[in-house]
Design a protein around this motif. Sequence first.
Motif, PDB file in Angstrom:
ATOM      1  N   LEU A   1     -28.142 -66.552  58.541  1.00 29.64           N
ATOM      2  CA  LEU A   1     -28.791 -66.094  57.312  1.00 29.64           C
ATOM      3  C   LEU A   1     -28.833 -67.198  56.266  1.00 29.64           C
ATOM      4  O   LEU A   1     -29.844 -67.371  55.559  1.00 29.64           O
ATOM      5  N   GLN A   2     -27.756 -67.959  56.161  1.00 35.48           N
ATOM      6  CA  GLN A   2     -27.700 -69.031  55.174  1.00 35.48           C
ATOM      7  C   GLN A   2     -28.745 -70.106  55.471  1.00 35.48           C
ATOM      8  O   GLN A   2     -29.383 -70.652  54.560  1.00 35.48           O
ATOM      9  N   GLN A   3     -28.924 -70.407  56.749  1.00 35.96           N
ATOM     10  CA  GLN A   3     -29.919 -71.414  57.132  1.00 35.96           C
ATOM     11  C   GLN A   3     -31.328 -70.936  56.819  1.00 35.96           C
ATOM     12  O   GLN A   3     -32.178 -71.731  56.393  1.00 35.96           O
ATOM     13  N   ARG A   4     -31.576 -69.677  57.014  1.00 33.05           N
ATOM     14  CA  ARG A   4     -32.925 -69.159  56.753  1.00 33.05           C
ATOM     15  C   ARG A   4     -33.190 -69.021  55.264  1.00 33.05           C
ATOM     16  O   ARG A   4     -34.310 -69.282  54.802  1.00 33.05           O
ATOM     17  N   PHE A   5     -32.193 -68.605  54.500  1.00 33.97           N
ATOM     18  CA  PHE A   5     -32.369 -68.403  53.056  1.00 33.97           C
ATOM     19  C   PHE A   5     -31.540 -69.442  52.305  1.00 33.97           C
ATOM     20  O   PHE A   5     -30.553 -69.110  51.633  1.00 33.97           O
ATOM     21  N   ASP A   6     -31.940 -70.664  52.436  1.00 35.29           N
ATOM     22  CA  ASP A   6     -31.145 -71.783  51.918  1.00 35.29           C
ATOM     23  C   ASP A   6     -30.894 -71.718  50.405  1.00 35.29           C
ATOM     24  O   ASP A   6     -29.786 -72.031  49.955  1.00 35.29           O
ATOM     25  N   PRO A   7     -31.866 -71.325  49.572  1.00 34.02           N
ATOM     26  CA  PRO A   7     -31.595 -71.288  48.118  1.00 34.02           C
ATOM     27  C   PRO A   7     -30.558 -70.244  47.708  1.00 34.02           C
ATOM     28  O   PRO A   7     -30.050 -70.276  46.584  1.00 34.02           O
TER      29      PRO A   7
END
Length: 879
Positions: free
Chosen positions: A770-776
């Motif tokens: 999830l962090q990689q996909r929603f980096d901001p």
Amino acid sequence: MKRGRPQGASVRLIVTITAPLPRLFAHRLECHWTTLTAGPDGLLVGFRDAPSELIPWQDLAGASHVHTGAVFHRLAFDGKPMLRWVGRWHRHFWGAFSQYLHQQHEPDFALQLQRIEAAVRQGYVRSSTWAKLQAQAAELLQHSDAALVQAPALPDLRYQRLGRIASGDLQLLQRYREHYLDRQQARHHTLFEKIERLPLTPSQQRACITLDDSNLVLAGAGSGKTSTLIGRAAYLIASGQAEPPDILLLAFGRQAANEMQQRLQQRLGIKLDATTFHALGQRVITAVEGRRPRISSLAEDDAKLGGWVARQFEVQLGAPEYLHLVSDYLLRFRLPAGSPFDFATENEHQRFLRTSGVRTLSEFADDSAGGAGEEMRSGAACVIADWLWSQGIDYRYRPAGIYSVGSVRVSEGNDSAENSVRPMLLAPDFYLPAQDICIDLVLFDQDEDTPAWIDPAAYQQALDALRHADAANGHHRIELRFHQQRDGSLIDDLARQFSLQGVVTQAKSDQQLLATLQESGQLQPLGDLLTQMLRCCRTLQPDAAELRDRIEASAEPQRLEMALGLLEPLHAAYRAQLAASDEIDFDDMISKALEYVEQGRFVSPWQHILVDEFQDISPLRARLIRALRDAVPGAALFAVGDDWQSIYRFTGSDVGLTTDFSGFFGPASISALDQTFRFNSSIGELASRFVLRNPAQLPKQLHSQTQVEAPAVSLLAHRSREPAKDPGVLERVLEAISQRLAAAGAASCTVMIMARNRFSLPDKVRLVQLQQRFDPLQLECRTLHAAKGCEADYAIILGLESGKYGFPAERSLDPILDALLPGGETYPHAEERRLFYVALTRARHRVYLAYNSARPSCFVTELIADEYPIEQQEFEPTR
């Protein structure tokens, strides 16, 4: 409108009355006077057989007493004959008499009021100080009023003020206090401006200044409680009311203590030791005993304690008496007492049974009876089945097809089947073929009511038909009730009725039962429960009388009593282990420190005791604080907490010590921090309204610095079994947050994903994805308990569904632990409601509630049904 006379003016009235009795009866009735004249110089008494005598008012002021009667009054003077038969109807005379005597006391009134107001000006008027001033004023007025028949017609303002003080006038007390607070706020304006990066709010400043014997500051979420604690310490020192060694600053964790200590040092240059309760207990014991106590490793490592209890439990099982107690306990109480009467619908009851895993023990035995391993339709039925198996009795569970079929009106809890009429098999719960006995769990409680989801009249007809069928077929019949599982009488009643009917049993040995209990995995949950019970008893430290009271008040008294019997040898072994190794645990440390303080063996150096996170206090720690305060004359307690955020009862905290603060610590000043710096007004309105549904919570207004008009709590309905893994849940919410972030023109934001249980959260691998996909978005996961004290821009709450592992949890504590912990509450889901408040108030901008629409949390249904300010249209409906 009558005006009072100016202070210092004198009464100039002259009033004369004559004796009411004829001369013939006067001497016989001891009426020696003929006239009484009240004038400026005194009371002139005319006698029948002696010269008149003038008694100056200054002599009468301290020496006269009036004895009132229904028709006549009497006047008594030191060293002089009593004047009897003075008619009470002489109103003008008594008015002048009272006014002249009152005038004699006016200098005392002025002097006493001057002393009182001088004391008031010295500082904040404490409750103890006010009680003393009240007593002084009352004594003076009582002395002066002893000579009066009626209140003076023209009392001066000082007499009136003393009367208000004597009566404990709270408005006057508050006026004195407000005057002091205003002066101190102005005097220390510069200090309050620099304590933190932003100036302290007026409510924070006034909380810092308030100096009663006991002070409670209700600090709502995000309202700056730590700043207020630091401000209190800084104010005490700056105002000359304390030096750093006079102040004890207490926190529950070392990290919180270090933070306050560093902020005082860095921003204000104040070196002040902040400590934990454990370190405090250690300090007290070291001072008294001359050596530092050794802490047992069992106290510092939960896993180690659990392993130790498991080993001791295994040792105890080698004793036949203990093994029998364990076998008997597990046969009766291994299952939760989830009665059909505890649920609003049949669906809820069946869902509870499915999640509880109600299956018979005989599934794991080599010589299992018929119906082995069957899934039971209630915990009570499973208890009966297990006992029958343990007694070697063959049975058939809910035998089908032997009787006719009837119907019962049943509420299944959904719109299509609400109050539906459907078939109900007219058959007993158990049939014993060898004995030709039917055993039935009747769906009536002690008051002859059925569960809420069964029509009572229809059920009574079905039950009558079943009884008739049993009688027609010549079966013996035994009827039992569901409440007997909870009160512990179920098996005893069944055994008694077996005895009456001459049933012969062949009970399995305790060793045989043990083998089956081990195979079925029943011993480990019991060991875990005993470990938790040991912790509870160490925290509570009850005596025998208190334990008996708790047993009697428990919802399952026999279960608690039997469980305490199982715990007793383990607790004794634990105490022996500590004694043999010359060690103590944390609860011993607090208890022993309390004992030393109460005995006067520890001389407390602290004039001011400051406590952080007071809502998490346990009764034992509260007693230690109170003892330290009472040990030093003039010492004061300053507690900061929020009863709305009390969520740690399972560790021994008691929210009642906050909600009834004055009841435990005595008269107190209670103030509230009314501004939050974290969440916006929409979140604040919803969260406050939600938590205050429980009338036991202390009401307070919490104003948000950020005002918004639109709802800031959004709902996402789903039907996923594992929403943390479902792209249709978390990804949808994170995408919505990303869009809000872009619309605001911000580069990044923080997002906290929370759930009641850790297994409801994304695992590490999922979180990385999830962090990689929603980096901001800076993502983190926390359980709701671990989230307390944290904050983020956005919050997502998962696991909002009904059921055993939902939120609110159907039963957050085992009834045994519930009975052993302090602070039990009657309001439904009281602590879970506060936990939801904590979750809601972690977010600065917006909260997302992801709930299962097939079995929604009752908290979500409340938000919808009661029209809270929520957003339901942010997401498209799921398929």
